[in-house]
Design a protein around this motif. Sequence first.
Motif, PDB file in Angstrom:
ATOM      1  N   ASN A  98       0.858  -1.184   0.000  1.00  0.00           N
ATOM      2  CA  ASN A  98       0.000   0.000   0.000  1.00  0.00           C
ATOM      3  C   ASN A  98       0.892   1.231   0.000  1.00  0.00           C
ATOM      4  N   ILE A  99       0.539   2.201  -0.826  1.00  0.00           N
ATOM      5  CA  ILE A  99       1.397   3.371  -0.993  1.00  0.00           C
ATOM      6  C   ILE A  99       1.217   4.405   0.112  1.00  0.00           C
ATOM      7  N   PHE A 100       0.201   4.206   0.964  1.00  0.00           N
ATOM      8  CA  PHE A 100      -0.050   5.169   2.030  1.00  0.00           C
ATOM      9  C   PHE A 100       0.477   4.695   3.385  1.00  0.00           C
ATOM     10  N   ARG A 101       0.960   5.680   4.160  1.00  0.00           N
ATOM     11  CA  ARG A 101       1.123   5.529   5.599  1.00  0.00           C
ATOM     12  C   ARG A 101       0.277   6.635   6.212  1.00  0.00           C
ATOM     13  N   ILE A 102      -0.250   6.398   7.388  1.00  0.00           N
ATOM     14  CA  ILE A 102      -1.225   7.347   7.951  1.00  0.00           C
ATOM     15  C   ILE A 102      -0.954   7.627   9.420  1.00  0.00           C
ATOM     16  N   VAL A 103      -1.539   8.737   9.895  1.00  0.00           N
ATOM     17  CA  VAL A 103      -1.570   9.021  11.331  1.00  0.00           C
ATOM     18  C   VAL A 103      -2.868   9.788  11.613  1.00  0.00           C
ATOM     19  N   PRO A 104      -3.667   9.323  12.597  1.00  0.00           N
ATOM     20  CA  PRO A 104      -4.841  10.107  12.997  1.00  0.00           C
ATOM     21  C   PRO A 104      -4.381  11.273  13.866  1.00  0.00           C
ATOM     22  N   LEU A 105      -4.917  12.456  13.597  1.00  0.00           N
ATOM     23  CA  LEU A 105      -4.572  13.635  14.404  1.00  0.00           C
ATOM     24  C   LEU A 105      -5.640  14.699  14.246  1.00  0.00           C
ATOM     25  N   ARG A 106      -5.510  15.752  15.033  1.00  0.00           N
ATOM     26  CA  ARG A 106      -6.440  16.881  14.943  1.00  0.00           C
ATOM     27  C   ARG A 106      -5.969  17.816  13.835  1.00  0.00           C
ATOM     28  N   TYR A 107      -6.885  18.177  12.962  1.00  0.00           N
ATOM     29  CA  TYR A 107      -6.547  19.066  11.845  1.00  0.00           C
ATOM     30  C   TYR A 107      -6.239  20.462  12.356  1.00  0.00           C
ATOM     31  N   ARG A 108      -5.200  21.062  11.836  1.00  0.00           N
ATOM     32  CA  ARG A 108      -4.831  22.443  12.153  1.00  0.00           C
ATOM     33  C   ARG A 108      -4.752  23.235  10.856  1.00  0.00           C
ATOM     34  N   LEU A 122       6.274   9.645 -17.858  1.00  0.00           N
ATOM     35  CA  LEU A 122       4.867   9.270 -17.972  1.00  0.00           C
ATOM     36  C   LEU A 122       4.607   7.924 -17.308  1.00  0.00           C
ATOM     37  N   ARG A 123       5.494   6.975 -17.511  1.00  0.00           N
ATOM     38  CA  ARG A 123       5.348   5.660 -16.862  1.00  0.00           C
ATOM     39  C   ARG A 123       5.375   5.793 -15.349  1.00  0.00           C
ATOM     40  N   MET A 124       6.227   6.678 -14.854  1.00  0.00           N
ATOM     41  CA  MET A 124       6.317   6.897 -13.409  1.00  0.00           C
ATOM     42  C   MET A 124       5.011   7.491 -12.874  1.00  0.00           C
ATOM     43  N   ALA A 125       4.455   8.472 -13.595  1.00  0.00           N
ATOM     44  CA  ALA A 125       3.190   9.097 -13.184  1.00  0.00           C
ATOM     45  C   ALA A 125       2.054   8.077 -13.207  1.00  0.00           C
ATOM     46  N   LEU A 126       2.014   7.234 -14.238  1.00  0.00           N
ATOM     47  CA  LEU A 126       0.976   6.205 -14.333  1.00  0.00           C
ATOM     48  C   LEU A 126       1.119   5.165 -13.219  1.00  0.00           C
ATOM     49  N   LEU A 127       2.361   4.831 -12.885  1.00  0.00           N
ATOM     50  CA  LEU A 127       2.619   3.885 -11.806  1.00  0.00           C
ATOM     51  C   LEU A 127       2.132   4.433 -10.466  1.00  0.00           C
ATOM     52  N   LEU A 128       2.416   5.707 -10.205  1.00  0.00           N
ATOM     53  CA  LEU A 128       1.969   6.337  -8.968  1.00  0.00           C
ATOM     54  C   LEU A 128       0.448   6.351  -8.901  1.00  0.00           C
ATOM     55  N   ARG A 129      -0.186   6.758  -9.984  1.00  0.00           N
ATOM     56  CA  ARG A 129      -1.653   6.840 -10.003  1.00  0.00           C
ATOM     57  C   ARG A 129      -2.285   5.459  -9.811  1.00  0.00           C
ATOM     58  N   ARG A 130      -1.709   4.465 -10.456  1.00  0.00           N
ATOM     59  CA  ARG A 130      -2.230   3.101 -10.331  1.00  0.00           C
ATOM     60  C   ARG A 130      -2.155   2.632  -8.877  1.00  0.00           C
ATOM     61  N   LEU A 184      -5.145   1.604  -6.293  1.00  0.00           N
ATOM     62  CA  LEU A 184      -5.188   0.301  -5.625  1.00  0.00           C
ATOM     63  C   LEU A 184      -5.177   0.446  -4.103  1.00  0.00           C
ATOM     64  N   SER A 185      -4.578   1.517  -3.602  1.00  0.00           N
ATOM     65  CA  SER A 185      -4.416   1.711  -2.164  1.00  0.00           C
ATOM     66  C   SER A 185      -5.634   2.335  -1.499  1.00  0.00           C
ATOM     67  N   LEU A 186      -6.410   3.127  -2.231  1.00  0.00           N
ATOM     68  CA  LEU A 186      -7.554   3.824  -1.625  1.00  0.00           C
ATOM     69  C   LEU A 186      -8.610   2.873  -1.051  1.00  0.00           C
ATOM     70  N   PRO A 187      -8.983   1.771  -1.732  1.00  0.00           N
ATOM     71  CA  PRO A 187      -9.953   0.858  -1.108  1.00  0.00           C
ATOM     72  C   PRO A 187      -9.440   0.255   0.208  1.00  0.00           C
ATOM     73  N   LYS A 188      -8.150  -0.049   0.271  1.00  0.00           N
ATOM     74  CA  LYS A 188      -7.574  -0.598   1.506  1.00  0.00           C
ATOM     75  C   LYS A 188      -7.537   0.468   2.608  1.00  0.00           C
ATOM     76  N   LEU A 189      -7.300   1.715   2.202  1.00  0.00           N
ATOM     77  CA  LEU A 189      -7.353   2.821   3.158  1.00  0.00           C
ATOM     78  C   LEU A 189      -8.765   2.972   3.721  1.00  0.00           C
ATOM     79  N   ALA A 190      -9.773   2.870   2.841  1.00  0.00           N
ATOM     80  CA  ALA A 190     -11.174   2.973   3.281  1.00  0.00           C
ATOM     81  C   ALA A 190     -11.516   1.866   4.280  1.00  0.00           C
TER      82      ALA A 190
END
Length: 195
Positions: A30-40, A79-87, A91-97
């Motif tokens: 998964n391309i994301f790492r996360i932390v819950p926090l209070r928005y500022r 362009l391949r790099m941009a497409l790879l990032l977007r892909r 793929l990571s957003l459903p797992k984040l949800a």
Amino acid sequence: MNTSLLLLWGYWDEIYQRCTRLKYIEKGNNIFRIVPLRYRGESLVTTDGHMIHNGDLIVKIHIHNYYFATLCRGVKDELRMALLLRRHIMLSLPKLATYLESMQSSEEIKGIVGTTMLHKGVQPLGFSVSDVPMTWFFRYKRWYLRLLLRIVHPDGKRRVRTWNQEMPLKRVYMSKDLLLNRYGRSSQEPTGELF
């Protein structure tokens, strides 16, 4: 990217991970790492009309830059790099949800928020985009992200110079409801197209 540089970055990333509160969604997948926090910051209005106010609980999202650099090893075409990032974002957003739905504080979370220079093309995925105030923190973050771009990008030195004005630092964000409706387990909606 130079193999020895990537190896050193891997060691640094392990140290960084241990010194921060960042959590993996799914390490190595998964391309994301996360932390819950209070928005500022100033109030944000999402594309579906929700508000994120100063003090609201959010999930701060970070692109796992080292993981992405390993995926891009040997890729020379921009362009391949941009497409790879977007892909990988798609793929990571459903797992984040799914991860967000299972969090103890899920009911209180208002949305997801990140800061990036790679914000072009994220709106069709459901993100809103806004400027960030150029405080010392965001100036430092812009410098850091430009340094990473210089390392990861196949033509990094030149791109950092040309992107100085074209790629300002932006805030990207999405309401929790939109994330879950679009990418959650019960979602039937397509997640978007690759350009």
